[in-house]
Design a protein around this motif. Structure first.
Motif, PDB file in Angstrom:
ATOM      1  N   ALA A 188       4.958 -14.904 -13.990  1.00  0.00           N
ATOM      2  CA  ALA A 188       3.736 -13.801 -14.211  1.00  0.00           C
ATOM      3  C   ALA A 188       4.220 -12.938 -15.342  1.00  0.00           C
ATOM      4  CB  ALA A 188       3.782 -12.994 -12.868  1.00  0.00           C
ATOM      5  N   ARG A 189       3.074 -12.524 -15.979  1.00  0.00           N
ATOM      6  CA  ARG A 189       3.218 -11.821 -17.150  1.00  0.00           C
ATOM      7  C   ARG A 189       2.953 -10.550 -17.054  1.00  0.00           C
ATOM      8  NH1 ARG A 189      -0.735 -16.039 -19.636  1.00  0.00           N
ATOM      9  NH2 ARG A 189      -1.894 -14.968 -18.133  1.00  0.00           N
ATOM     10  N   ASN A 190       2.466  -9.844 -15.968  1.00  0.00           N
ATOM     11  CA  ASN A 190       2.096  -8.533 -16.001  1.00  0.00           C
ATOM     12  C   ASN A 190       2.045  -8.044 -14.392  1.00  0.00           C
ATOM     13  OD1 ASN A 190      -0.437  -9.046 -15.118  1.00  0.00           O
ATOM     14  ND2 ASN A 190      -0.935  -9.516 -17.114  1.00  0.00           N
ATOM     15  N   GLU A 191       1.709  -6.876 -14.094  1.00  0.00           N
ATOM     16  CA  GLU A 191       1.609  -6.433 -12.760  1.00  0.00           C
ATOM     17  C   GLU A 191       0.687  -6.871 -12.103  1.00  0.00           C
ATOM     18  OE1 GLU A 191       1.267  -2.166 -10.490  1.00  0.00           O
ATOM     19  OE2 GLU A 191       1.886  -2.188 -12.556  1.00  0.00           O
ATOM     20  N   ASN A 192      -0.698  -7.233 -12.800  1.00  0.00           N
ATOM     21  CA  ASN A 192      -1.742  -7.820 -12.068  1.00  0.00           C
ATOM     22  C   ASN A 192      -1.622  -9.061 -11.538  1.00  0.00           C
ATOM     23  OD1 ASN A 192      -3.442  -5.511 -12.224  1.00  0.00           O
ATOM     24  ND2 ASN A 192      -4.017  -6.125 -14.182  1.00  0.00           N
ATOM     25  N   GLU A 193      -0.805  -9.840 -12.178  1.00  0.00           N
ATOM     26  CA  GLU A 193      -0.642 -11.198 -11.905  1.00  0.00           C
ATOM     27  C   GLU A 193       0.492 -11.305 -10.809  1.00  0.00           C
ATOM     28  OE1 GLU A 193       0.650 -13.670 -15.383  1.00  0.00           O
ATOM     29  OE2 GLU A 193      -1.142 -13.383 -16.409  1.00  0.00           O
ATOM     30  N   ILE A 194       1.396 -10.370 -10.909  1.00  0.00           N
ATOM     31  CA  ILE A 194       2.452 -10.338  -9.701  1.00  0.00           C
ATOM     32  C   ILE A 194       1.767  -9.838  -8.455  1.00  0.00           C
ATOM     33  CG2 ILE A 194       4.158  -8.828  -8.821  1.00  0.00           C
ATOM     34  CD1 ILE A 194       5.352  -9.153 -11.755  1.00  0.00           C
ATOM     35  N   LYS A 195       0.771  -8.913  -8.614  1.00  0.00           N
ATOM     36  CA  LYS A 195       0.157  -8.292  -7.208  1.00  0.00           C
ATOM     37  C   LYS A 195      -0.804  -9.684  -6.813  1.00  0.00           C
ATOM     38  CE  LYS A 195      -1.894  -4.130  -6.016  1.00  0.00           C
ATOM     39  NZ  LYS A 195      -2.134  -2.773  -6.322  1.00  0.00           N
ATOM     40  N   SER A 196      -1.401 -10.086  -7.642  1.00  0.00           N
ATOM     41  CA  SER A 196      -2.115 -11.445  -7.077  1.00  0.00           C
ATOM     42  C   SER A 196      -1.380 -12.329  -6.285  1.00  0.00           C
ATOM     43  CB  SER A 196      -3.077 -11.946  -8.021  1.00  0.00           C
ATOM     44  OG  SER A 196      -2.145 -12.771  -9.139  1.00  0.00           O
ATOM     45  N   LEU A 197      -0.084 -12.533  -6.748  1.00  0.00           N
ATOM     46  CA  LEU A 197       0.658 -13.545  -6.105  1.00  0.00           C
ATOM     47  C   LEU A 197       1.265 -12.833  -4.848  1.00  0.00           C
ATOM     48  CD1 LEU A 197       2.802 -14.897  -8.806  1.00  0.00           C
ATOM     49  CD2 LEU A 197       1.189 -16.224  -7.467  1.00  0.00           C
ATOM     50  N   ILE A 198       1.659 -11.734  -4.773  1.00  0.00           N
ATOM     51  CA  ILE A 198       2.313 -11.078  -3.743  1.00  0.00           C
ATOM     52  C   ILE A 198       1.296 -10.687  -2.484  1.00  0.00           C
ATOM     53  CG2 ILE A 198       3.219  -8.892  -2.938  1.00  0.00           C
ATOM     54  CD1 ILE A 198       5.004  -8.884  -5.238  1.00  0.00           C
ATOM     55  N   GLN A 222       0.898  -1.250  -0.052  1.00  0.00           N
ATOM     56  CA  GLN A 222       0.172  -0.127  -0.215  1.00  0.00           C
ATOM     57  C   GLN A 222       0.993   1.215  -0.002  1.00  0.00           C
ATOM     58  OE1 GLN A 222      -2.513  -0.582   3.446  1.00  0.00           O
ATOM     59  NE2 GLN A 222      -4.136  -1.242   2.096  1.00  0.00           N
ATOM     60  N   GLY A 223       0.926   1.877  -1.115  1.00  0.00           N
ATOM     61  CA  GLY A 223       1.651   3.179  -1.291  1.00  0.00           C
ATOM     62  C   GLY A 223       3.100   2.532  -1.709  1.00  0.00           C
ATOM     63  N   GLY A 224       3.430   1.536  -2.282  1.00  0.00           N
ATOM     64  CA  GLY A 224       4.425   1.012  -2.718  1.00  0.00           C
ATOM     65  C   GLY A 224       4.407   0.638  -4.204  1.00  0.00           C
ATOM     66  N   VAL A 225       5.161   0.179  -4.720  1.00  0.00           N
ATOM     67  CA  VAL A 225       5.333  -0.137  -6.220  1.00  0.00           C
ATOM     68  C   VAL A 225       5.705  -1.643  -6.564  1.00  0.00           C
ATOM     69  CG1 VAL A 225       6.033   2.216  -6.663  1.00  0.00           C
ATOM     70  CG2 VAL A 225       7.700   0.676  -6.316  1.00  0.00           C
ATOM     71  N   ILE A 226       5.125  -1.832  -7.799  1.00  0.00           N
ATOM     72  CA  ILE A 226       5.504  -3.124  -8.510  1.00  0.00           C
ATOM     73  C   ILE A 226       5.946  -3.071  -9.711  1.00  0.00           C
ATOM     74  CG2 ILE A 226       4.512  -5.298  -9.487  1.00  0.00           C
ATOM     75  CD1 ILE A 226       2.596  -5.404  -7.020  1.00  0.00           C
ATOM     76  N   ILE A 227       7.217  -3.167  -9.858  1.00  0.00           N
ATOM     77  CA  ILE A 227       7.700  -3.261 -11.347  1.00  0.00           C
ATOM     78  C   ILE A 227       7.926  -4.331 -12.138  1.00  0.00           C
ATOM     79  CG2 ILE A 227       9.495  -2.125 -12.948  1.00  0.00           C
ATOM     80  CD1 ILE A 227      10.323  -0.227 -10.467  1.00  0.00           C
ATOM     81  N   PRO A 228       6.917  -4.927 -13.008  1.00  0.00           N
ATOM     82  CA  PRO A 228       6.919  -6.427 -13.417  1.00  0.00           C
ATOM     83  C   PRO A 228       7.820  -6.790 -13.967  1.00  0.00           C
ATOM     84  CG  PRO A 228       5.267  -5.118 -14.631  1.00  0.00           C
ATOM     85  CD  PRO A 228       5.699  -4.151 -13.425  1.00  0.00           C
ATOM     86  N   ARG A 253      10.898 -17.130   0.545  1.00  0.00           N
ATOM     87  CA  ARG A 253      11.437 -18.607   0.902  1.00  0.00           C
ATOM     88  C   ARG A 253      10.526 -19.598   0.427  1.00  0.00           C
ATOM     89  NH1 ARG A 253      12.302 -19.051   7.073  1.00  0.00           N
ATOM     90  NH2 ARG A 253      12.739 -16.972   6.953  1.00  0.00           N
ATOM     91  N   GLN A 254       9.206 -19.160   0.051  1.00  0.00           N
ATOM     92  CA  GLN A 254       8.267 -20.246  -0.713  1.00  0.00           C
ATOM     93  C   GLN A 254       8.743 -20.357  -2.367  1.00  0.00           C
ATOM     94  OE1 GLN A 254       4.177 -19.790   0.644  1.00  0.00           O
ATOM     95  NE2 GLN A 254       5.035 -17.858   1.413  1.00  0.00           N
ATOM     96  N   ALA A 255       8.971 -21.690  -2.565  1.00  0.00           N
ATOM     97  CA  ALA A 255       9.396 -21.909  -3.971  1.00  0.00           C
ATOM     98  C   ALA A 255       8.213 -21.651  -4.968  1.00  0.00           C
ATOM     99  CB  ALA A 255       9.693 -23.421  -4.097  1.00  0.00           C
ATOM    100  N   ALA A 256       6.955 -22.072  -4.410  1.00  0.00           N
ATOM    101  CA  ALA A 256       5.823 -21.378  -5.062  1.00  0.00           C
ATOM    102  C   ALA A 256       5.784 -20.013  -5.434  1.00  0.00           C
ATOM    103  CB  ALA A 256       4.360 -22.101  -4.467  1.00  0.00           C
ATOM    104  N   VAL A 257       5.993 -19.221  -4.438  1.00  0.00           N
ATOM    105  CA  VAL A 257       6.114 -17.754  -4.661  1.00  0.00           C
ATOM    106  C   VAL A 257       6.913 -17.441  -5.486  1.00  0.00           C
ATOM    107  CG1 VAL A 257       6.597 -15.437  -3.445  1.00  0.00           C
ATOM    108  CG2 VAL A 257       5.253 -17.155  -2.468  1.00  0.00           C
ATOM    109  N   ARG A 258       8.266 -17.730  -5.621  1.00  0.00           N
ATOM    110  CA  ARG A 258       9.230 -17.476  -6.542  1.00  0.00           C
ATOM    111  C   ARG A 258       8.883 -17.946  -7.927  1.00  0.00           C
ATOM    112  NH1 ARG A 258      12.193 -19.894  -2.278  1.00  0.00           N
ATOM    113  NH2 ARG A 258      12.755 -21.389  -3.636  1.00  0.00           N
ATOM    114  N   ASP A 259       8.325 -19.413  -8.114  1.00  0.00           N
ATOM    115  CA  ASP A 259       8.243 -19.857  -9.595  1.00  0.00           C
ATOM    116  C   ASP A 259       7.198 -18.761 -10.013  1.00  0.00           C
ATOM    117  OD1 ASP A 259       9.984 -21.732  -9.108  1.00  0.00           O
ATOM    118  OD2 ASP A 259       8.572 -23.020  -8.420  1.00  0.00           O
TER     119      ASP A 259
END
Length: 155
Positions: free
Chosen positions: A137-147, A10-16, A126-132
């Motif tokens: 992820a193809r875009n910011e929305n996919e990254i955001k949904s994971l994070i 919140q108030g941060g950034v994602i650069i995909p 530390r979660q391998a599923a997160v890193r993978d």
């Protein structure tokens, strides 16, 4: 405490996706973006982060780096995520280049909050599923949904 990183973003950034080719360049990109998001000067952020980097590597292994610093002018911890096209040398503990970078900034006087947030980020990555998932992820929305939600319960 939440196990995702939504509060930190919140108030941060994602650069995909970015093609930074060095640790310094990756940090610079995140500092510029977090400067816009927080209203704190990019130079002040970068100076604080690089000062911390000089103390020791923030490359935590498995291609993840968590550069961080405490700064005046913040009221709560804030984060920024950057995924690189190719990993860069963060002098990680496993000697692997880092392509998943999460920068954490915390208020100057928030020692315990800063450490809790840092531990939260570290546990999350530390979660391998997160890193993978982040690497696929193809875009910011996919990254955001994971994070911003747990991909693995109890990870």
């Amino acid at each position: 405490m939440a196990t995702d990183l939504s509060a930190l973003l919140q108030g941060g950034v994602i650069i995909p996706f970015h093609e930074a080719t060095s640790r310094k360049q990756a940090i610079h990109v995140l500092c510029e973006a977090l400067s816009e998001a927080t209203g704190i000067g990019a130079r002040a952020i970068e100076d604080a982060v690089m000062e911390r980097e000089r103390l020791g590597s923030t490359g935590v292994g498995e291609g993840v780096a968590i550069p961080h610093a405490r700064l005046s002018g913040l009221t709560a911890p804030v984060g920024g995520f950057l995924r690189l096209a190719q990993g860069v040398d963060f002098e990680a503990i496993d000697d692997r280049p880092c392509d998943l970078i999460f920068m954490l900034l915390a208020p100057d006087g928030a020692g315990a909050d800063h450490l809790r947030a840092l531990a939260q980020v570290s546990r999350f990555f530390r979660q391998a599923a997160v890193r993978d998932g982040l690497r696929k992820a193809r875009n910011e929305n996919e990254i955001k949904s994971l994070i911003c939600k747990d991909p693995v319960v109890g990870g």
